[in-house]
Design a protein around this motif. Structure first.
Motif, PDB file in Angstrom:
ATOM      1  N   ASP A   5       0.863  -1.272  -0.024  1.00 13.43           N
ATOM      2  CA  ASP A   5      -0.105   0.039   0.000  1.00 13.43           C
ATOM      3  C   ASP A   5       0.878   1.190   0.040  1.00 13.43           C
ATOM      4  O   ASP A   5       0.427   2.576  -0.410  1.00 13.43           O
ATOM      5  N   ASP A   6       2.075   1.015   0.455  1.00 15.22           N
ATOM      6  CA  ASP A   6       2.975   2.451   0.397  1.00 15.22           C
ATOM      7  C   ASP A   6       3.940   2.306  -0.790  1.00 15.22           C
ATOM      8  O   ASP A   6       4.715   3.123  -0.805  1.00 15.22           O
ATOM      9  N   TRP A   7       3.357   2.003  -1.892  1.00 19.57           N
ATOM     10  CA  TRP A   7       4.125   1.886  -3.143  1.00 19.57           C
ATOM     11  C   TRP A   7       4.687   3.143  -3.615  1.00 19.57           C
ATOM     12  O   TRP A   7       5.619   3.662  -4.107  1.00 19.57           O
ATOM     13  N   PRO A   8       3.375   4.416  -3.454  1.00 20.08           N
ATOM     14  CA  PRO A   8       3.999   5.634  -3.982  1.00 20.08           C
ATOM     15  C   PRO A   8       5.095   6.310  -3.451  1.00 20.08           C
ATOM     16  O   PRO A   8       5.954   6.796  -3.891  1.00 20.08           O
ATOM     17  N   ASP A   9       5.287   6.086  -1.766  1.00 19.73           N
ATOM     18  CA  ASP A   9       6.012   6.868  -1.212  1.00 19.73           C
ATOM     19  C   ASP A   9       7.716   5.809  -1.495  1.00 19.73           C
ATOM     20  O   ASP A   9       8.645   6.366  -1.719  1.00 19.73           O
ATOM     21  N   THR A  10       7.598   4.486  -1.761  1.00 23.46           N
ATOM     22  CA  THR A  10       8.651   3.814  -2.010  1.00 23.46           C
ATOM     23  C   THR A  10       9.059   4.090  -3.360  1.00 23.46           C
ATOM     24  O   THR A  10      10.518   4.184  -3.570  1.00 23.46           O
ATOM     25  N   ALA A  11       8.435   4.528  -4.453  1.00 23.40           N
ATOM     26  CA  ALA A  11       8.676   4.944  -5.844  1.00 23.40           C
ATOM     27  C   ALA A  11       9.268   6.372  -5.660  1.00 23.40           C
ATOM     28  O   ALA A  11      10.351   6.504  -6.172  1.00 23.40           O
ATOM     29  N   LEU A  12       8.833   7.195  -4.866  1.00 23.50           N
ATOM     30  CA  LEU A  12       9.406   8.533  -4.808  1.00 23.50           C
ATOM     31  C   LEU A  12      10.817   8.506  -4.121  1.00 23.50           C
ATOM     32  O   LEU A  12      11.562   9.364  -4.437  1.00 23.50           O
ATOM     33  N   PRO A  78      -3.058   4.792 -12.603  1.00 23.93           N
ATOM     34  CA  PRO A  78      -3.723   5.847 -13.468  1.00 23.93           C
ATOM     35  C   PRO A  78      -4.531   6.533 -12.253  1.00 23.93           C
ATOM     36  O   PRO A  78      -4.521   7.787 -12.304  1.00 23.93           O
ATOM     37  N   ASP A  79      -4.901   6.005 -11.067  1.00 27.60           N
ATOM     38  CA  ASP A  79      -5.557   6.650 -10.000  1.00 27.60           C
ATOM     39  C   ASP A  79      -4.757   7.624  -9.241  1.00 27.60           C
ATOM     40  O   ASP A  79      -5.274   8.722  -8.777  1.00 27.60           O
ATOM     41  N   THR A  80      -3.641   7.063  -9.298  1.00 24.32           N
ATOM     42  CA  THR A  80      -2.696   8.101  -8.517  1.00 24.32           C
ATOM     43  C   THR A  80      -1.543   8.981  -9.230  1.00 24.32           C
ATOM     44  O   THR A  80      -0.802   9.481  -8.649  1.00 24.32           O
ATOM     45  N   LEU A  81      -1.769   9.018 -10.626  1.00 19.89           N
ATOM     46  CA  LEU A  81      -0.859   9.645 -11.422  1.00 19.89           C
ATOM     47  C   LEU A  81      -0.933  11.039 -11.074  1.00 19.89           C
ATOM     48  O   LEU A  81       0.294  11.707 -10.832  1.00 19.89           O
ATOM     49  N   PRO A  82      -2.028  11.656 -10.773  1.00 18.03           N
ATOM     50  CA  PRO A  82      -1.817  13.385 -10.424  1.00 18.03           C
ATOM     51  C   PRO A  82      -1.053  13.428  -9.147  1.00 18.03           C
ATOM     52  O   PRO A  82      -0.012  14.324  -9.092  1.00 18.03           O
ATOM     53  N   ASP A  83      -1.060  12.727  -8.272  1.00 19.16           N
ATOM     54  CA  ASP A  83      -0.240  12.589  -6.958  1.00 19.16           C
ATOM     55  C   ASP A  83       1.092  12.425  -7.181  1.00 19.16           C
ATOM     56  O   ASP A  83       1.828  12.891  -6.595  1.00 19.16           O
ATOM     57  N   ILE A  84       1.188  11.343  -7.849  1.00 14.44           N
ATOM     58  CA  ILE A  84       2.812  11.080  -8.111  1.00 14.44           C
ATOM     59  C   ILE A  84       3.425  12.182  -8.854  1.00 14.44           C
ATOM     60  O   ILE A  84       4.467  12.528  -8.602  1.00 14.44           O
TER      61      ILE A  84
END
Length: 93
Positions: A5-12, A78-84
């Motif tokens: 679930d924390d993949w966006p933070d990991t990616a950043l 796609p759902d998180t693309l704007p935030d990323i």
């Protein structure tokens, strides 16, 4: 990364580490990386031949896992693309 679930933070975090090692990387390239990853995953036929024409029972489980993770990524990004992209934009100097 897409399996947690924390993949966006990991990616950043990974992008930030890459940028610290490559400080001259153009900001536009950093901003495009999420869309490029999504496009590559949606258009790639990697593993199709191996799965259907030359199945390898030794590596089939790994290939199936890759396809599963790729599918997760193409459904979540796609759902998180704007935030990323906003986070990537603020991470550029």
């Amino acid at each position: 990364m897409a399996t947690t679930d924390d993949w966006p933070d990991t990616a950043l975090t990974l992008v930030a580490a890459y940028r610290s090692e490559n400080p001259d990387l153009p900001a536009d390239q950093v901003l495009a990386c999420a869309r490029m990853a999504l496009l590559q995953a949606m258009q790639s036929f990697y593993g199709v031949r191996e799965h259907y024409e030359r199945p390898d029972p030794v590596h089939q489980t790994d290939l199936d896992g890759y396809w599963h993770r790729r599918r997760q990524m193409t459904r979540r990004l796609p759902d998180t693309l704007p935030d990323i992209e906003a986070a990537l934009r603020t991470s550029t100097p």
